[in-house]
Design a protein around this motif. Structure first.
Motif, PDB file in Angstrom:
ATOM      1  N   GLU A 167       1.049  -1.528  -0.006  1.00  0.00           N
ATOM      2  CA  GLU A 167       0.143   0.131   0.222  1.00  0.00           C
ATOM      3  C   GLU A 167       0.754   1.120  -0.084  1.00  0.00           C
ATOM      4  OE1 GLU A 167      -2.815   2.226   2.985  1.00  0.00           O
ATOM      5  OE2 GLU A 167      -3.456   0.179   2.656  1.00  0.00           O
ATOM      6  N   VAL A 168       0.616   2.148  -0.953  1.00  0.00           N
ATOM      7  CA  VAL A 168       1.327   3.612  -1.020  1.00  0.00           C
ATOM      8  C   VAL A 168       0.439   4.754  -0.894  1.00  0.00           C
ATOM      9  CG1 VAL A 168       3.303   2.498  -2.145  1.00  0.00           C
ATOM     10  CG2 VAL A 168       1.378   3.404  -3.723  1.00  0.00           C
ATOM     11  N   GLU A 169       0.759   5.864  -0.967  1.00  0.00           N
ATOM     12  CA  GLU A 169      -0.115   6.787  -1.300  1.00  0.00           C
ATOM     13  C   GLU A 169      -0.126   7.165  -2.700  1.00  0.00           C
ATOM     14  OE1 GLU A 169       0.204  11.608  -0.465  1.00  0.00           O
ATOM     15  OE2 GLU A 169      -0.001  10.438   1.240  1.00  0.00           O
ATOM     16  N   ASP A 170       1.202   7.391  -3.410  1.00  0.00           N
ATOM     17  CA  ASP A 170       1.093   7.361  -4.861  1.00  0.00           C
ATOM     18  C   ASP A 170       2.110   6.346  -5.246  1.00  0.00           C
ATOM     19  OD1 ASP A 170      -0.441   9.764  -4.741  1.00  0.00           O
ATOM     20  OD2 ASP A 170       1.143  10.613  -3.822  1.00  0.00           O
ATOM     21  N   LEU A 171       1.848   5.642  -6.045  1.00  0.00           N
ATOM     22  CA  LEU A 171       2.816   4.709  -6.853  1.00  0.00           C
ATOM     23  C   LEU A 171       4.146   5.076  -7.582  1.00  0.00           C
ATOM     24  CD1 LEU A 171       3.931   1.548  -7.110  1.00  0.00           C
ATOM     25  CD2 LEU A 171       2.351   1.376  -9.072  1.00  0.00           C
ATOM     26  N   PHE A 172       3.934   5.972  -8.519  1.00  0.00           N
ATOM     27  CA  PHE A 172       4.794   6.538  -9.681  1.00  0.00           C
ATOM     28  C   PHE A 172       4.639   8.004  -9.571  1.00  0.00           C
ATOM     29  CE2 PHE A 172       6.987   7.450 -13.368  1.00  0.00           C
ATOM     30  CZ  PHE A 172       8.082   6.892 -13.527  1.00  0.00           C
ATOM     31  N   TYR A 173       5.485   9.114  -9.068  1.00  0.00           N
ATOM     32  CA  TYR A 173       5.004  10.530  -9.173  1.00  0.00           C
ATOM     33  C   TYR A 173       6.241  11.192  -9.708  1.00  0.00           C
ATOM     34  CZ  TYR A 173       2.000  14.248  -7.158  1.00  0.00           C
ATOM     35  OH  TYR A 173       1.202  15.349  -7.218  1.00  0.00           O
ATOM     36  N   VAL A 174       6.127  11.871 -10.607  1.00  0.00           N
ATOM     37  CA  VAL A 174       6.864  12.649 -11.311  1.00  0.00           C
ATOM     38  C   VAL A 174       6.380  14.223 -11.268  1.00  0.00           C
ATOM     39  CG1 VAL A 174       8.404  13.277 -13.243  1.00  0.00           C
ATOM     40  CG2 VAL A 174       7.842  11.026 -12.866  1.00  0.00           C
ATOM     41  N   THR A 175       7.123  15.260 -10.734  1.00  0.00           N
ATOM     42  CA  THR A 175       6.528  16.629 -10.758  1.00  0.00           C
ATOM     43  C   THR A 175       7.876  17.586 -10.976  1.00  0.00           C
ATOM     44  OG1 THR A 175       5.554  18.188  -9.180  1.00  0.00           O
ATOM     45  CG2 THR A 175       6.960  16.765  -8.165  1.00  0.00           C
ATOM     46  N   SER A 176       7.388  18.510 -11.631  1.00  0.00           N
ATOM     47  CA  SER A 176       8.356  19.710 -11.860  1.00  0.00           C
ATOM     48  C   SER A 176       8.125  20.871 -11.179  1.00  0.00           C
ATOM     49  CB  SER A 176       8.159  20.337 -13.344  1.00  0.00           C
ATOM     50  OG  SER A 176       8.660  18.900 -14.397  1.00  0.00           O
ATOM     51  N   MET A 177       6.969  20.567 -10.197  1.00  0.00           N
ATOM     52  CA  MET A 177       6.350  21.491  -9.376  1.00  0.00           C
ATOM     53  C   MET A 177       6.442  21.262  -7.786  1.00  0.00           C
ATOM     54  SD  MET A 177       3.231  22.683 -11.609  1.00  0.00           S
ATOM     55  CE  MET A 177       2.621  21.004 -11.757  1.00  0.00           C
TER      56      MET A 177
ATOM     57  N   ARG B 159      -2.329  -1.463  -3.290  1.00  0.00           N
ATOM     58  CA  ARG B 159      -3.115  -0.360  -3.433  1.00  0.00           C
ATOM     59  C   ARG B 159      -2.691   1.039  -3.419  1.00  0.00           C
ATOM     60  NH1 ARG B 159      -7.025   1.714   1.975  1.00  0.00           N
ATOM     61  NH2 ARG B 159      -8.091   3.396   0.971  1.00  0.00           N
ATOM     62  N   ALA B 160      -2.992   2.066  -3.983  1.00  0.00           N
ATOM     63  CA  ALA B 160      -2.632   3.258  -4.266  1.00  0.00           C
ATOM     64  C   ALA B 160      -3.636   4.242  -3.594  1.00  0.00           C
ATOM     65  CB  ALA B 160      -2.061   3.741  -5.475  1.00  0.00           C
ATOM     66  N   ARG B 161      -3.444   4.677  -2.350  1.00  0.00           N
ATOM     67  CA  ARG B 161      -4.395   5.627  -1.731  1.00  0.00           C
ATOM     68  C   ARG B 161      -4.974   6.826  -2.666  1.00  0.00           C
ATOM     69  NH1 ARG B 161      -1.435   4.989   2.695  1.00  0.00           N
ATOM     70  NH2 ARG B 161      -1.592   7.544   2.855  1.00  0.00           N
ATOM     71  N   ALA B 162      -3.994   7.529  -3.003  1.00  0.00           N
ATOM     72  CA  ALA B 162      -4.062   8.636  -3.798  1.00  0.00           C
ATOM     73  C   ALA B 162      -4.091   8.519  -5.229  1.00  0.00           C
ATOM     74  CB  ALA B 162      -3.427   9.648  -3.489  1.00  0.00           C
ATOM     75  N   ALA B 163      -2.746   8.354  -5.853  1.00  0.00           N
ATOM     76  CA  ALA B 163      -2.704   8.225  -7.242  1.00  0.00           C
ATOM     77  C   ALA B 163      -1.705   6.974  -7.669  1.00  0.00           C
ATOM     78  CB  ALA B 163      -1.967   9.757  -7.762  1.00  0.00           C
ATOM     79  N   GLY B 164      -2.087   6.518  -8.905  1.00  0.00           N
ATOM     80  CA  GLY B 164      -1.254   5.512  -9.594  1.00  0.00           C
ATOM     81  C   GLY B 164      -0.096   6.190 -10.137  1.00  0.00           C
ATOM     82  N   ILE B 165      -0.321   6.821 -11.206  1.00  0.00           N
ATOM     83  CA  ILE B 165       0.612   7.461 -12.152  1.00  0.00           C
ATOM     84  C   ILE B 165       0.399   9.060 -12.484  1.00  0.00           C
ATOM     85  CG2 ILE B 165       1.655   7.609 -14.446  1.00  0.00           C
ATOM     86  CD1 ILE B 165       0.877   4.424 -14.754  1.00  0.00           C
ATOM     87  N   VAL B 166       1.517   9.762 -11.815  1.00  0.00           N
ATOM     88  CA  VAL B 166       1.393  10.997 -12.055  1.00  0.00           C
ATOM     89  C   VAL B 166       2.662  11.865 -12.820  1.00  0.00           C
ATOM     90  CG1 VAL B 166       1.120  13.233 -10.576  1.00  0.00           C
ATOM     91  CG2 VAL B 166      -0.017  11.365  -9.574  1.00  0.00           C
TER      92      VAL B 166
END
Length: 450
Positions: free
Chosen positions: A348-358, A384-391
Protein backbone atom coordinates in the motif's frame (compact mmCIF):
# COMPACT_ATOMS: atom_id res chain seq x y z
CA UNK A 1 -3.22 -0.05 -24.84
CA UNK A 2 -3.07 3.75 -24.86
CA UNK A 3 -0.73 5.20 -27.45
CA UNK A 4 -0.53 7.24 -30.61
CA UNK A 5 1.28 5.52 -33.47
CA UNK A 6 2.93 8.68 -34.73
CA UNK A 7 4.69 9.27 -31.39
CA UNK A 8 5.37 5.76 -30.15
CA UNK A 9 8.64 5.57 -32.05
CA UNK A 10 9.93 8.48 -29.97
CA UNK A 11 9.10 6.91 -26.61
CA UNK A 12 11.55 4.68 -24.78
CA UNK A 13 10.33 1.20 -25.71
CA UNK A 14 12.66 -1.28 -24.03
CA UNK A 15 14.76 -1.91 -20.96
CA UNK A 16 18.43 -1.31 -21.94
CA UNK A 17 20.15 -4.31 -20.40
CA UNK A 18 23.34 -3.77 -22.39
CA UNK A 19 23.72 -0.26 -20.96
CA UNK A 20 23.11 -1.58 -17.44
CA UNK A 21 25.69 -4.32 -17.90
CA UNK A 22 28.29 -1.88 -19.22
CA UNK A 23 27.82 0.20 -16.06
CA UNK A 24 28.16 -2.88 -13.84
CA UNK A 25 31.52 -3.67 -15.44
CA UNK A 26 32.84 -0.33 -14.14
CA UNK A 27 31.84 -0.99 -10.52
CA UNK A 28 34.36 -2.92 -8.44
CA UNK A 29 34.23 -1.22 -5.05
CA UNK A 30 37.30 -1.06 -2.80
CA UNK A 31 40.43 -3.18 -2.87
CA UNK A 32 41.01 -4.79 0.52
CA UNK A 33 44.32 -4.15 2.32
CA UNK A 34 46.36 -7.12 3.52
CA UNK A 35 47.82 -5.67 6.75
CA UNK A 36 45.49 -6.37 9.70
CA UNK A 37 45.25 -4.76 13.10
CA UNK A 38 42.80 -5.32 15.96
CA UNK A 39 41.43 -2.13 17.49
CA UNK A 40 42.09 -3.59 20.94
CA UNK A 41 45.81 -3.46 20.16
CA UNK A 42 45.47 0.33 19.88
CA UNK A 43 43.98 0.63 23.36
CA UNK A 44 40.25 0.46 22.64
CA UNK A 45 37.92 -1.32 25.04
CA UNK A 46 34.45 -2.44 24.06
CA UNK A 47 33.04 -1.94 27.54
CA UNK A 48 30.59 0.86 26.71
CA UNK A 49 32.50 3.26 28.97
CA UNK A 50 35.93 4.12 27.63
CA UNK A 51 36.30 6.76 24.90
CA UNK A 52 37.76 4.84 21.97
CA UNK A 53 38.29 7.77 19.61
CA UNK A 54 42.01 7.97 20.46
CA UNK A 55 42.37 4.31 19.50
CA UNK A 56 40.67 4.85 16.13
CA UNK A 57 42.81 7.92 15.48
CA UNK A 58 45.88 5.85 16.29
CA UNK A 59 45.06 2.99 13.92
CA UNK A 60 44.29 5.46 11.14
CA UNK A 61 47.76 6.97 11.59
CA UNK A 62 49.21 3.46 11.50
CA UNK A 63 47.28 2.70 8.30
CA UNK A 64 48.57 5.88 6.70
CA UNK A 65 52.13 5.01 7.62
CA UNK A 66 51.87 1.41 6.32
CA UNK A 67 49.97 2.27 3.14
CA UNK A 68 46.72 0.77 4.38
CA UNK A 69 45.16 -1.46 7.02
CA UNK A 70 42.29 -3.83 7.67
CA UNK A 71 41.02 -2.70 11.09
CA UNK A 72 39.15 -5.38 13.02
CA UNK A 73 36.62 -4.36 15.67
CA UNK A 74 35.53 -7.40 17.74
CA UNK A 75 32.28 -7.77 19.69
CA UNK A 76 31.66 -5.03 22.26
CA UNK A 77 30.30 -1.50 22.58
CA UNK A 78 32.83 1.18 21.64
CA UNK A 79 32.10 4.73 22.76
CA UNK A 80 33.52 7.25 20.29
CA UNK A 81 33.60 10.89 21.36
CA UNK A 82 34.08 12.45 17.96
CA UNK A 83 34.40 11.46 14.31
CA UNK A 84 36.28 8.55 12.80
CA UNK A 85 38.23 10.22 10.00
CA UNK A 86 39.29 7.71 7.36
CA UNK A 87 42.52 7.63 5.41
CA UNK A 88 43.04 5.85 2.09
CA UNK A 89 43.34 2.07 1.80
CA UNK A 90 41.44 1.27 4.99
CA UNK A 91 38.86 -1.44 5.62
CA UNK A 92 36.93 -1.08 8.88
CA UNK A 93 35.44 -4.46 9.82
CA UNK A 94 32.75 -4.48 12.51
CA UNK A 95 32.42 -8.07 13.61
CA UNK A 96 29.20 -9.63 14.92
CA UNK A 97 28.23 -7.92 18.16
CA UNK A 98 30.46 -4.89 17.63
CA UNK A 99 28.72 -1.54 18.19
CA UNK A 100 30.20 1.86 17.38
CA UNK A 101 28.25 4.26 19.59
CA UNK A 102 29.03 7.86 18.79
CA UNK A 103 28.89 10.76 21.21
CA UNK A 104 25.74 12.85 21.17
CA UNK A 105 27.68 16.00 22.14
CA UNK A 106 27.92 18.30 19.08
CA UNK A 107 31.17 19.84 20.37
CA UNK A 108 32.92 16.54 19.69
CA UNK A 109 32.38 17.07 15.92
CA UNK A 110 34.38 20.29 15.74
CA UNK A 111 36.44 21.73 14.13
CA UNK A 112 34.30 21.95 11.03
CA UNK A 113 35.14 20.07 7.83
CA UNK A 114 34.41 20.60 4.15
CA UNK A 115 31.03 19.02 3.50
CA UNK A 116 27.61 19.94 2.13
CA UNK A 117 24.11 20.39 3.48
CA UNK A 118 20.99 19.88 1.38
CA UNK A 119 22.96 20.32 -1.82
CA UNK A 120 24.99 23.39 -0.74
CA UNK A 121 28.75 23.10 -0.18
CA UNK A 122 30.01 24.56 3.11
CA UNK A 123 31.98 23.99 6.32
CA UNK A 124 29.98 22.26 9.06
CA UNK A 125 30.16 19.78 11.91
CA UNK A 126 32.06 16.68 10.84
CA UNK A 127 30.03 13.62 9.88
CA UNK A 128 30.53 10.84 12.42
CA UNK A 129 32.43 8.76 9.87
CA UNK A 130 34.14 10.99 7.31
CA UNK A 131 36.56 10.75 4.42
CA UNK A 132 37.67 13.38 1.91
CA UNK A 133 39.74 12.81 -1.23
CA UNK A 134 40.44 9.14 -0.49
CA UNK A 135 40.73 5.88 -2.43
CA UNK A 136 39.97 2.29 -1.48
CA UNK A 137 37.89 2.65 1.67
CA UNK A 138 35.41 0.15 3.08
CA UNK A 139 33.17 -0.59 6.02
CA UNK A 140 32.17 -4.25 6.28
CA UNK A 141 30.87 -6.83 8.76
CA UNK A 142 27.70 -7.56 10.71
CA UNK A 143 28.20 -5.02 13.49
CA UNK A 144 26.26 -1.83 14.25
CA UNK A 145 26.84 1.88 13.67
CA UNK A 146 24.78 3.85 16.19
CA UNK A 147 24.66 7.63 15.71
CA UNK A 148 23.09 8.05 19.17
CA UNK A 149 21.53 11.30 17.94
CA UNK A 150 18.04 11.21 19.45
CA UNK A 151 18.63 13.64 22.33
CA UNK A 152 20.67 16.31 20.56
CA UNK A 153 21.01 16.43 16.77
CA UNK A 154 17.52 15.01 16.15
CA UNK A 155 16.01 17.97 18.01
CA UNK A 156 17.70 20.59 15.82
CA UNK A 157 15.30 20.69 12.88
CA UNK A 158 13.08 23.26 14.59
CA UNK A 159 16.13 25.56 14.96
CA UNK A 160 17.76 25.14 11.55
CA UNK A 161 15.74 27.59 9.45
CA UNK A 162 17.99 30.66 9.85
CA UNK A 163 21.15 28.76 8.93
CA UNK A 164 19.39 26.82 6.19
CA UNK A 165 18.35 30.13 4.59
CA UNK A 166 21.85 31.53 5.00
CA UNK A 167 23.38 28.49 3.28
CA UNK A 168 21.06 29.02 0.32
CA UNK A 169 21.93 32.71 0.19
CA UNK A 170 25.64 31.80 0.02
CA UNK A 171 24.79 29.32 -2.74
CA UNK A 172 22.85 31.83 -4.84
CA UNK A 173 25.44 34.57 -4.39
CA UNK A 174 28.25 32.10 -5.17
CA UNK A 175 30.18 33.00 -2.03
CA UNK A 176 33.51 31.07 -1.99
CA UNK A 177 32.98 27.75 -0.23
CA UNK A 178 35.80 28.37 2.27
CA UNK A 179 33.85 31.41 3.50
CA UNK A 180 30.64 29.47 4.16
CA UNK A 181 31.34 28.69 7.80
CA UNK A 182 28.71 27.03 9.91
CA UNK A 183 29.15 24.60 12.82
CA UNK A 184 28.57 25.80 16.37
CA UNK A 185 25.46 27.94 16.76
CA UNK A 186 24.01 27.04 13.36
CA UNK A 187 22.06 23.80 13.95
CA UNK A 188 22.77 22.13 10.61
CA UNK A 189 22.90 18.43 11.47
CA UNK A 190 25.86 16.38 10.19
CA UNK A 191 25.54 13.12 8.28
CA UNK A 192 26.32 9.78 9.93
CA UNK A 193 28.67 8.57 7.15
CA UNK A 194 30.02 10.80 4.40
CA UNK A 195 32.63 10.04 1.76
CA UNK A 196 33.38 13.18 -0.27
CA UNK A 197 35.47 13.23 -3.45
CA UNK A 198 36.45 9.59 -2.92
CA UNK A 199 36.97 6.60 -5.25
CA UNK A 200 36.60 2.86 -4.78
CA UNK A 201 34.21 2.46 -1.86
CA UNK A 202 32.50 -0.59 -0.33
CA UNK A 203 29.94 -0.44 2.48
CA UNK A 204 28.59 -3.88 3.28
CA UNK A 205 26.61 -5.77 5.89
CA UNK A 206 26.42 -3.33 8.79
CA UNK A 207 23.32 -2.29 10.74
CA UNK A 208 22.67 1.47 10.88
CA UNK A 209 20.57 3.31 13.45
CA UNK A 210 19.98 6.70 15.14
CA UNK A 211 21.63 8.90 12.52
CA UNK A 212 21.79 12.66 13.14
CA UNK A 213 20.75 13.40 9.52
CA UNK A 214 21.28 11.42 6.30
CA UNK A 215 22.73 7.98 7.02
CA UNK A 216 25.13 7.41 4.10
CA UNK A 217 26.05 10.42 1.96
CA UNK A 218 28.15 9.66 -1.12
CA UNK A 219 29.24 13.08 -2.36
CA UNK A 220 31.11 13.61 -5.63
CA UNK A 221 32.48 10.07 -5.41
CA UNK A 222 32.64 7.08 -7.74
CA UNK A 223 32.97 3.31 -8.05
CA UNK A 224 30.85 2.40 -5.05
CA UNK A 225 29.18 -0.77 -3.78
CA UNK A 226 26.55 -0.63 -1.01
CA UNK A 227 25.45 -4.20 -0.28
CA UNK A 228 23.57 -6.12 2.38
CA UNK A 229 23.03 -3.16 4.70
CA UNK A 230 20.31 -3.14 7.35
CA UNK A 231 18.53 -0.11 8.79
CA UNK A 232 16.40 0.94 11.71
CA UNK A 233 16.92 4.69 11.29
CA UNK A 234 13.78 6.64 12.02
CA UNK A 235 15.03 9.95 13.38
CA UNK A 236 14.40 13.19 11.46
CA UNK A 237 15.64 13.13 7.83
CA UNK A 238 17.22 9.68 8.21
CA UNK A 239 17.57 8.99 4.47
CA UNK A 240 19.18 5.62 3.89
CA UNK A 241 21.61 6.28 1.01
CA UNK A 242 22.11 9.66 -0.71
CA UNK A 243 24.31 9.45 -3.82
CA UNK A 244 24.98 13.09 -4.71
CA UNK A 245 26.94 14.13 -7.79
CA UNK A 246 28.37 10.59 -7.74
CA UNK A 247 28.66 7.91 -10.39
CA UNK A 248 29.06 4.18 -11.01
CA UNK A 249 27.19 2.93 -7.95
CA UNK A 250 25.64 -0.45 -7.15
CA UNK A 251 23.06 -0.53 -4.34
CA UNK A 252 21.84 -4.07 -3.77
CA UNK A 253 20.27 -6.42 -1.23
CA UNK A 254 19.51 -3.64 1.26
CA UNK A 255 16.84 -3.93 3.98
CA UNK A 256 15.61 -0.37 4.46
CA UNK A 257 13.62 0.87 7.44
CA UNK A 258 14.05 4.63 7.45
CA UNK A 259 12.27 7.71 8.72
CA UNK A 260 12.72 9.37 5.33
CA UNK A 261 13.73 8.38 1.78
CA UNK A 262 15.34 4.98 1.32
CA UNK A 263 17.49 6.08 -1.64
CA UNK A 264 17.61 9.77 -2.59
CA UNK A 265 19.65 10.61 -5.69
CA UNK A 266 20.89 14.21 -5.85
CA UNK A 267 23.35 16.47 -7.65
CA UNK A 268 23.50 19.75 -5.78
CA UNK A 269 21.21 22.69 -5.30
CA UNK A 270 20.85 25.66 -7.67
CA UNK A 271 24.12 27.52 -8.34
CA UNK A 272 26.32 24.91 -6.64
CA UNK A 273 24.81 22.23 -8.85
CA UNK A 274 25.19 24.31 -12.00
CA UNK A 275 28.81 25.38 -11.43
CA UNK A 276 30.55 23.21 -8.81
CA UNK A 277 29.14 19.70 -9.06
CA UNK A 278 28.59 17.00 -11.68
CA UNK A 279 25.63 14.76 -12.59
CA UNK A 280 24.59 11.80 -10.49
CA UNK A 281 24.77 8.97 -12.98
CA UNK A 282 25.14 5.27 -13.64
CA UNK A 283 23.36 4.05 -10.50
CA UNK A 284 21.88 0.55 -10.23
CA UNK A 285 19.48 -0.31 -7.40
CA UNK A 286 18.44 -3.95 -7.28
CA UNK A 287 17.09 -6.68 -5.00
CA UNK A 288 16.27 -4.21 -2.21
CA UNK A 289 13.45 -4.26 0.34
CA UNK A 290 11.91 -0.84 0.84
CA UNK A 291 10.32 0.57 3.99
CA UNK A 292 10.09 4.24 4.90
CA UNK A 293 8.84 7.51 3.49
CA UNK A 294 9.72 7.03 -0.19
CA UNK A 295 11.50 4.11 -1.83
CA UNK A 296 13.55 5.75 -4.60
CA UNK A 297 13.68 9.53 -5.02
CA UNK A 298 15.42 11.64 -7.66
CA UNK A 299 15.76 15.27 -6.48
CA UNK A 300 14.84 17.73 -5.39
CA UNK A 301 18.47 18.94 -5.19
CA UNK A 302 19.42 17.85 -8.71
CA UNK A 303 20.71 20.96 -10.45
CA UNK A 304 23.73 19.23 -12.03
CA UNK A 305 21.47 16.52 -13.46
CA UNK A 306 20.58 12.85 -12.93
CA UNK A 307 20.90 10.18 -15.60
CA UNK A 308 21.21 6.45 -16.21
CA UNK A 309 19.32 5.17 -13.15
CA UNK A 310 18.20 1.54 -12.99
CA UNK A 311 15.81 0.17 -10.35
CA UNK A 312 15.06 -3.52 -10.73
CA UNK A 313 13.83 -6.60 -8.89
CA UNK A 314 12.92 -4.74 -5.70
CA UNK A 315 10.06 -5.30 -3.27
CA UNK A 316 8.68 -3.89 -0.04
CA UNK A 317 9.40 -4.64 3.62
CA UNK A 318 6.56 -2.42 4.82
CA UNK A 319 4.82 0.86 4.15
CA UNK A 320 6.17 3.48 1.74
CA UNK A 321 4.33 6.76 1.15
CA UNK A 322 5.55 6.78 -2.46
CA UNK A 323 7.27 4.20 -4.61
CA UNK A 324 9.21 6.06 -7.31
CA UNK A 325 9.36 9.85 -6.93
CA UNK A 326 11.03 12.38 -9.24
CA UNK A 327 10.83 15.92 -7.86
CA UNK A 328 12.09 19.25 -9.15
CA UNK A 329 10.78 22.80 -9.66
CA UNK A 330 11.60 25.91 -11.71
CA UNK A 331 14.40 26.86 -9.27
CA UNK A 332 16.46 23.72 -9.90
CA UNK A 333 17.33 23.58 -13.59
CA UNK A 334 19.34 20.50 -14.56
CA UNK A 335 17.81 17.34 -15.97
CA UNK A 336 16.47 13.90 -15.09
CA UNK A 337 16.77 11.47 -17.96
CA UNK A 338 17.24 7.83 -18.87
CA UNK A 339 15.41 6.32 -15.89
CA UNK A 340 14.56 2.62 -16.03
CA UNK A 341 12.32 0.71 -13.62
CA UNK A 342 11.61 -3.02 -13.92
CA UNK A 343 10.11 -5.80 -11.78
CA UNK A 344 9.26 -3.81 -8.63
CA UNK A 345 6.39 -4.39 -6.23
CA UNK A 346 4.79 -2.42 -3.38
CA UNK A 347 1.94 -3.13 -1.02
CA UNK A 348 0.00 0.00 0.00
CA UNK A 349 1.28 3.43 -0.96
CA UNK A 350 -0.13 6.92 -1.23
CA UNK A 351 1.23 7.35 -4.78
CA UNK A 352 2.97 4.64 -6.78
CA UNK A 353 4.83 6.61 -9.48
CA UNK A 354 5.04 10.40 -9.19
CA UNK A 355 7.01 12.83 -11.38
CA UNK A 356 6.61 16.53 -10.70
CA UNK A 357 8.23 19.70 -11.99
CA UNK A 358 6.40 21.70 -9.32
CA UNK A 359 7.80 20.24 -6.11
CA UNK A 360 6.69 22.05 -2.94
CA UNK A 361 5.09 24.77 -5.06
CA UNK A 362 8.44 26.58 -5.12
CA UNK A 363 10.12 28.51 -7.91
CA UNK A 364 6.99 29.72 -9.68
CA UNK A 365 8.69 33.03 -10.49
CA UNK A 366 11.88 31.37 -11.69
CA UNK A 367 12.81 30.17 -15.17
CA UNK A 368 15.31 27.41 -14.35
CA UNK A 369 13.11 24.64 -15.68
CA UNK A 370 14.27 21.05 -15.51
CA UNK A 371 14.30 18.69 -18.49
CA UNK A 372 12.69 15.34 -17.64
CA UNK A 373 12.76 12.73 -20.38
CA UNK A 374 13.28 9.11 -21.38
CA UNK A 375 11.60 7.10 -18.63
CA UNK A 376 10.78 3.42 -19.05
CA UNK A 377 8.71 1.45 -16.52
CA UNK A 378 7.97 -2.25 -16.86
CA UNK A 379 6.34 -4.74 -14.48
CA UNK A 380 5.51 -2.32 -11.66
CA UNK A 381 2.84 -3.44 -9.23
CA UNK A 382 1.13 -2.50 -5.98
CA UNK A 383 -1.89 -3.68 -4.06
CA UNK A 384 -3.34 -0.24 -3.31
CA UNK A 385 -2.57 3.39 -4.09
CA UNK A 386 -4.60 5.53 -1.70
CA UNK A 387 -4.21 8.72 -3.77
CA UNK A 388 -2.69 8.27 -7.24
CA UNK A 389 -1.27 5.55 -9.43
CA UNK A 390 0.69 7.41 -12.11
CA UNK A 391 1.30 11.17 -11.98
CA UNK A 392 3.28 13.17 -14.56
CA UNK A 393 3.40 16.92 -13.92
CA UNK A 394 5.54 18.81 -16.41
CA UNK A 395 5.50 22.51 -17.22
CA UNK A 396 4.29 24.26 -20.34
CA UNK A 397 7.82 25.54 -20.96
CA UNK A 398 9.48 22.13 -20.55
CA UNK A 399 7.02 19.26 -20.76
CA UNK A 400 8.04 15.79 -19.60
CA UNK A 401 8.99 13.81 -22.70
CA UNK A 402 9.18 10.19 -23.79
CA UNK A 403 7.67 8.00 -21.09
CA UNK A 404 6.62 4.37 -21.42
CA UNK A 405 4.61 2.32 -18.92
CA UNK A 406 4.35 -1.38 -19.66
CA UNK A 407 2.61 -3.94 -17.47
CA UNK A 408 1.78 -1.60 -14.57
CA UNK A 409 -0.85 -3.09 -12.27
CA UNK A 410 -2.57 -1.56 -9.25
CA UNK A 411 -5.38 -3.54 -7.62
CA UNK A 412 -7.07 -0.53 -5.98
CA UNK A 413 -6.44 3.13 -6.75
CA UNK A 414 -8.29 6.39 -6.10
CA UNK A 415 -6.88 8.41 -9.04
CA UNK A 416 -5.44 6.08 -11.64
CA UNK A 417 -3.69 8.49 -14.02
CA UNK A 418 -3.01 12.24 -13.85
CA UNK A 419 -0.91 13.64 -16.70
CA UNK A 420 -0.18 17.31 -17.40
CA UNK A 421 2.28 18.92 -19.81
CA UNK A 422 3.71 15.63 -21.04
CA UNK A 423 4.65 14.64 -24.58
CA UNK A 424 5.05 11.16 -26.05
CA UNK A 425 3.60 9.01 -23.27
CA UNK A 426 2.75 5.36 -23.98
CA UNK A 427 0.80 2.92 -21.79
CA UNK A 428 0.73 -0.76 -22.73
CA UNK A 429 -1.02 -3.54 -20.79
CA UNK A 430 -1.62 -1.33 -17.76
CA UNK A 431 -4.46 -2.06 -15.34
CA UNK A 432 -4.99 0.63 -12.74
CA UNK A 433 -7.86 -0.32 -10.45
CA UNK A 434 -8.30 -3.81 -11.85
CA UNK A 435 -8.58 -5.35 -15.28
CA UNK A 436 -11.78 -4.75 -17.23
CA UNK A 437 -13.68 -7.82 -18.35
CA UNK A 438 -16.03 -8.48 -21.28
CA UNK A 439 -18.44 -5.56 -21.79
CA UNK A 440 -22.03 -6.27 -20.78
CA UNK A 441 -24.96 -6.23 -23.18
CA UNK A 442 -28.01 -3.97 -22.96
CA UNK A 443 -30.34 -4.93 -20.13
CA UNK A 444 -33.33 -3.53 -18.19
CA UNK A 445 -30.86 -2.08 -15.69
CA UNK A 446 -29.84 0.48 -18.33
CA UNK A 447 -33.34 2.08 -18.20
CA UNK A 448 -33.43 2.65 -21.94
CA UNK A 449 -37.18 2.11 -22.18
CA UNK A 450 -36.76 -0.93 -24.41
Amino acid sequence: MISVLCIEAFAVNRYPEARRDSILKCITGARMPSYKINILQAGAKGNGIKDCKPAFDKVMRTAERKGGAHIIVPSGTYIINGPIQFVSNVCLELQEGAVLKFSSDPRHYLPTVRTSWEGTLLQNYSPMIYGYGLTNISIIGNGTIDGNAAKTFATWRARQKTSQSLSREYNHKEVPVNERNFGEGHYLRPQLIQFFNCRNITISGVFITNSPFWCIHLLKSENIICRGLRYDAKLVNNDGIDPEASRNILIEDISFNNGDDNVAIKSGRDNDGWHRLVPAENIIIRNCRFKGLHAVVMGSEMSAGIQNIFVEDCTFAGYCKRGIYVKTNPDRGGFVRDIYIRNCEFDEVEDLFYVTSMYAGEGNGSKNYSAIENIYVENLRCRRARAAGIVLQGTETKPIRNVTFRNVNIDKVENAVSIDNTENAVMDNCHLGGKAGIPTQASPKDNLGL
